[in-house]
Design a protein around this motif. Sequence first.
Motif, PDB file in Angstrom:
ATOM      1  N   ALA A   1       0.826  -1.208   0.000  1.00 30.66           N
ATOM      2  CA  ALA A   1       0.000   0.000   0.000  1.00 30.66           C
ATOM      3  C   ALA A   1       0.859   1.255   0.000  1.00 30.66           C
ATOM      4  CB  ALA A   1      -0.931  -0.003   1.211  1.00 30.66           C
ATOM      5  N   ALA A   2       1.954   1.231   0.761  1.00 26.89           N
ATOM      6  CA  ALA A   2       2.861   2.385   0.788  1.00 26.89           C
ATOM      7  C   ALA A   2       3.504   2.609  -0.571  1.00 26.89           C
ATOM      8  CB  ALA A   2       3.929   2.181   1.855  1.00 26.89           C
ATOM      9  N   GLU A   3       3.837   1.540  -1.254  1.00 26.87           N
ATOM     10  CA  GLU A   3       4.436   1.634  -2.582  1.00 26.87           C
ATOM     11  C   GLU A   3       3.409   2.062  -3.621  1.00 26.87           C
ATOM     12  OE1 GLU A   3       7.159   1.728  -5.502  1.00 26.87           O
ATOM     13  OE2 GLU A   3       7.674   1.180  -3.435  1.00 26.87           O
ATOM     14  N   TYR A   4       2.197   1.554  -3.508  1.00 25.48           N
ATOM     15  CA  TYR A   4       1.138   1.790  -4.494  1.00 25.48           C
ATOM     16  C   TYR A   4       0.729   3.254  -4.563  1.00 25.48           C
ATOM     17  CZ  TYR A   4      -3.590   1.605  -6.493  1.00 25.48           C
ATOM     18  OH  TYR A   4      -4.723   1.820  -7.255  1.00 25.48           O
ATOM     19  N   GLY A   5       0.621   3.891  -3.413  1.00 27.40           N
ATOM     20  CA  GLY A   5       0.025   5.212  -3.367  1.00 27.40           C
ATOM     21  C   GLY A   5       0.918   6.317  -3.905  1.00 27.40           C
ATOM     22  N   GLU A   6       0.329   7.169  -4.732  1.00 24.61           N
ATOM     23  CA  GLU A   6       0.971   8.448  -5.029  1.00 24.61           C
ATOM     24  C   GLU A   6       0.903   9.334  -3.798  1.00 24.61           C
ATOM     25  OE1 GLU A   6      -0.090   9.822  -9.304  1.00 24.61           O
ATOM     26  OE2 GLU A   6      -1.733   8.524  -8.628  1.00 24.61           O
ATOM     27  N   VAL A   7      -0.117   9.101  -2.996  1.00 29.53           N
ATOM     28  CA  VAL A   7      -0.250   9.690  -1.667  1.00 29.53           C
ATOM     29  C   VAL A   7      -0.630   8.549  -0.738  1.00 29.53           C
ATOM     30  CG1 VAL A   7      -2.651  10.314  -2.183  1.00 29.53           C
ATOM     31  CG2 VAL A   7      -1.502  11.369  -0.241  1.00 29.53           C
ATOM     32  N   VAL A   8      -0.126   8.600   0.492  1.00 30.60           N
ATOM     33  CA  VAL A   8      -0.386   7.538   1.468  1.00 30.60           C
ATOM     34  C   VAL A   8      -1.093   8.140   2.671  1.00 30.60           C
ATOM     35  CG1 VAL A   8       0.627   5.773   2.958  1.00 30.60           C
ATOM     36  CG2 VAL A   8       1.658   6.274   0.730  1.00 30.60           C
ATOM     37  N   MET A   9      -2.179   7.498   3.104  1.00 35.27           N
ATOM     38  CA  MET A   9      -2.870   7.937   4.304  1.00 35.27           C
ATOM     39  C   MET A   9      -2.566   6.972   5.445  1.00 35.27           C
ATOM     40  SD  MET A   9      -6.890   8.782   5.048  1.00 35.27           S
ATOM     41  CE  MET A   9      -7.535   7.115   5.226  1.00 35.27           C
ATOM     42  N   VAL A  10      -2.207   7.516   6.590  1.00 33.86           N
ATOM     43  CA  VAL A  10      -1.947   6.714   7.786  1.00 33.86           C
ATOM     44  C   VAL A  10      -3.195   6.776   8.660  1.00 33.86           C
ATOM     45  CG1 VAL A  10      -0.476   6.353   9.789  1.00 33.86           C
ATOM     46  CG2 VAL A  10       0.511   7.240   7.664  1.00 33.86           C
ATOM     47  N   ALA A  11      -3.860   5.625   8.801  1.00 34.31           N
ATOM     48  CA  ALA A  11      -5.121   5.554   9.539  1.00 34.31           C
ATOM     49  C   ALA A  11      -5.132   4.310  10.410  1.00 34.31           C
ATOM     50  CB  ALA A  11      -6.307   5.549   8.576  1.00 34.31           C
ATOM     51  N   VAL A  12      -4.175   4.240  11.329  1.00 35.45           N
ATOM     52  CA  VAL A  12      -4.075   3.098  12.238  1.00 35.45           C
ATOM     53  C   VAL A  12      -4.118   3.613  13.669  1.00 35.45           C
ATOM     54  CG1 VAL A  12      -2.749   1.713  10.602  1.00 35.45           C
ATOM     55  CG2 VAL A  12      -1.537   3.162  12.245  1.00 35.45           C
ATOM     56  N   LEU A  13      -4.364   2.708  14.599  1.00 32.89           N
ATOM     57  CA  LEU A  13      -4.360   3.085  15.996  1.00 32.89           C
ATOM     58  C   LEU A  13      -2.959   3.515  16.426  1.00 32.89           C
ATOM     59  CD1 LEU A  13      -6.598   0.279  17.535  1.00 32.89           C
ATOM     60  CD2 LEU A  13      -7.258   2.629  17.002  1.00 32.89           C
ATOM     61  N   GLU A  14      -2.912   4.511  17.286  1.00 28.77           N
ATOM     62  CA  GLU A  14      -1.621   5.045  17.734  1.00 28.77           C
ATOM     63  C   GLU A  14      -0.755   3.971  18.376  1.00 28.77           C
ATOM     64  OE1 GLU A  14       0.951   6.719  20.939  1.00 28.77           O
ATOM     65  OE2 GLU A  14      -0.980   5.706  21.216  1.00 28.77           O
ATOM     66  N   ALA A  15      -1.379   3.013  19.065  1.00 27.90           N
ATOM     67  CA  ALA A  15      -0.618   1.979  19.761  1.00 27.90           C
ATOM     68  C   ALA A  15       0.193   1.107  18.814  1.00 27.90           C
ATOM     69  CB  ALA A  15      -1.565   1.096  20.580  1.00 27.90           C
TER      70      ALA A  15
ATOM     71  N   VAL B   1       1.981  12.408   2.508  1.00 26.60           N
ATOM     72  CA  VAL B   1       1.431  11.474   3.491  1.00 26.60           C
ATOM     73  C   VAL B   1       0.387  12.222   4.309  1.00 26.60           C
ATOM     74  CG1 VAL B   1       1.917  10.044   5.514  1.00 26.60           C
ATOM     75  CG2 VAL B   1       3.558  10.123   3.620  1.00 26.60           C
ATOM     76  N   ILE B   2      -0.825  11.685   4.353  1.00 25.37           N
ATOM     77  CA  ILE B   2      -1.901  12.284   5.127  1.00 25.37           C
ATOM     78  C   ILE B   2      -2.027  11.514   6.445  1.00 25.37           C
ATOM     79  CG2 ILE B   2      -4.320  12.973   5.138  1.00 25.37           C
ATOM     80  CD1 ILE B   2      -2.678  14.208   2.854  1.00 25.37           C
ATOM     81  N   ASP B   3      -1.888  12.217   7.551  1.00 30.14           N
ATOM     82  CA  ASP B   3      -1.973  11.594   8.865  1.00 30.14           C
ATOM     83  C   ASP B   3      -3.302  11.959   9.508  1.00 30.14           C
ATOM     84  OD1 ASP B   3      -1.567  10.583  11.447  1.00 30.14           O
ATOM     85  OD2 ASP B   3      -0.601  12.447  12.086  1.00 30.14           O
ATOM     86  N   VAL B   4      -4.134  10.941   9.799  1.00 35.71           N
ATOM     87  CA  VAL B   4      -5.434  11.176  10.419  1.00 35.71           C
ATOM     88  C   VAL B   4      -5.488  10.647  11.849  1.00 35.71           C
ATOM     89  CG1 VAL B   4      -6.480  10.983   8.131  1.00 35.71           C
ATOM     90  CG2 VAL B   4      -6.568   9.017   9.671  1.00 35.71           C
ATOM     91  N   THR B   5      -4.344  10.232  12.383  1.00 42.58           N
ATOM     92  CA  THR B   5      -4.341   9.527  13.669  1.00 42.58           C
ATOM     93  C   THR B   5      -4.536  10.475  14.850  1.00 42.58           C
ATOM     94  OG1 THR B   5      -1.936   9.704  13.857  1.00 42.58           O
ATOM     95  CG2 THR B   5      -2.803   7.739  12.783  1.00 42.58           C
ATOM     96  N   ASN B   6      -5.091   9.924  15.920  1.00 40.89           N
ATOM     97  CA  ASN B   6      -5.186  10.602  17.210  1.00 40.89           C
ATOM     98  C   ASN B   6      -4.719   9.649  18.295  1.00 40.89           C
ATOM     99  OD1 ASN B   6      -6.271  13.225  16.653  1.00 40.89           O
ATOM    100  ND2 ASN B   6      -8.271  12.281  16.285  1.00 40.89           N
ATOM    101  N   ALA B   7      -4.045  10.179  19.304  1.00 42.90           N
ATOM    102  CA  ALA B   7      -3.774   9.390  20.504  1.00 42.90           C
ATOM    103  C   ALA B   7      -5.068   9.285  21.293  1.00 42.90           C
ATOM    104  CB  ALA B   7      -2.693  10.058  21.342  1.00 42.90           C
ATOM    105  N   VAL B   8      -5.371   8.107  21.812  1.00 43.55           N
ATOM    106  CA  VAL B   8      -6.630   7.910  22.528  1.00 43.55           C
ATOM    107  C   VAL B   8      -6.353   7.361  23.922  1.00 43.55           C
ATOM    108  CG1 VAL B   8      -7.981   7.527  20.445  1.00 43.55           C
ATOM    109  CG2 VAL B   8      -6.871   5.583  21.548  1.00 43.55           C
ATOM    110  N   GLY B   9      -7.296   7.598  24.815  1.00 47.62           N
ATOM    111  CA  GLY B   9      -7.168   7.095  26.179  1.00 47.62           C
ATOM    112  C   GLY B   9      -6.631   8.154  27.117  1.00 47.62           C
ATOM    113  N   PRO B  10      -6.889   8.014  28.396  1.00 46.68           N
ATOM    114  CA  PRO B  10      -6.419   8.988  29.392  1.00 46.68           C
ATOM    115  C   PRO B  10      -4.891   9.136  29.365  1.00 46.68           C
ATOM    116  CG  PRO B  10      -8.006   7.458  30.350  1.00 46.68           C
ATOM    117  CD  PRO B  10      -7.661   6.917  28.995  1.00 46.68           C
ATOM    118  N   GLY B  11      -4.431  10.360  29.237  1.00 42.93           N
ATOM    119  CA  GLY B  11      -3.002  10.628  29.268  1.00 42.93           C
ATOM    120  C   GLY B  11      -2.243  10.212  28.022  1.00 42.93           C
ATOM    121  N   ALA B  12      -2.950   9.808  26.959  1.00 41.81           N
ATOM    122  CA  ALA B  12      -2.258   9.304  25.770  1.00 41.81           C
ATOM    123  C   ALA B  12      -1.630  10.420  24.953  1.00 41.81           C
ATOM    124  CB  ALA B  12      -3.220   8.499  24.898  1.00 41.81           C
ATOM    125  N   TYR B  13      -2.210  11.603  24.994  1.00 45.88           N
ATOM    126  CA  TYR B  13      -1.722  12.697  24.169  1.00 45.88           C
ATOM    127  C   TYR B  13      -0.406  13.244  24.712  1.00 45.88           C
ATOM    128  CZ  TYR B  13      -1.244  17.203  21.988  1.00 45.88           C
ATOM    129  OH  TYR B  13      -0.724  18.280  21.312  1.00 45.88           O
TER     130      TYR B  13
END
Length: 223
Positions: A66-80, A98-110
């Motif tokens: 997927a990283a190779e395929y994309g002219e643009v790559v979106m990162v949409a996985v859990l922070e962990a 590279v488009i980053d849509v991730t968020n840290a989740v959970g208490p104190g994760a940020y």
Amino acid sequence: MRIGILGAGTMADALGTQWLRAGHDIMVSGRNPVASAALAEKMTTAAHRPGTTAPGVARAGTWAEAAEYGEVVMVAVLEAGLHDVLRAAGPAMRGKPVIDVTNAVGPGAYDVTRSLAELIADSTGGRVVKAFNLCHVDVWRMTPPVFDGRPLAVPLCGDDERALATARTLVTDLGCTPVHGGGLDRAKLLEATAAFMIGLWITGADAQAVLPPLAGSGTHPAN
């Protein structure tokens, strides 16, 4: 354009399906190849609904494919699992938007000292733009996301103009309005905004109501 998506969850589904309808081609990737293939088939079926002209095609692959395929790559996985996914994706994102849509989740994760977007940029050498992280996935399923007659505004934080131009195209393909949010160093503010606003929404507060409209926000040079 060809979009490689690292992730096979709800954000990959929602955004990827919309971009398929706009005519882009997608490759999704996840930990479970069978689930990734099923998602690609589901997205293709949804994108080919009546009234859609020249929709794209979705397929599934490995993280590296997927990283190779994309002219643009979106990162949409859990922070962990972010570090493991980026290692598995390999060097193919170097120099790419590279488009980053991730968020840290959970208490104190940020982490207030460093954004996930900056971490991704340092790890991959990609031209990272932080975007799409402020809204629940159901918003990205709307066609288009319009509230009280106003298209949703999507802030973008990044340093590379080519990557920002690509992100603006993907935003407008959703029927939304791209907003320049500054350089990648400001991505930590965008991530902090998500952490704060999500906390308000969880309590049942109308987070949008905490800010006045532009006309009531004071006098600014752009006004």
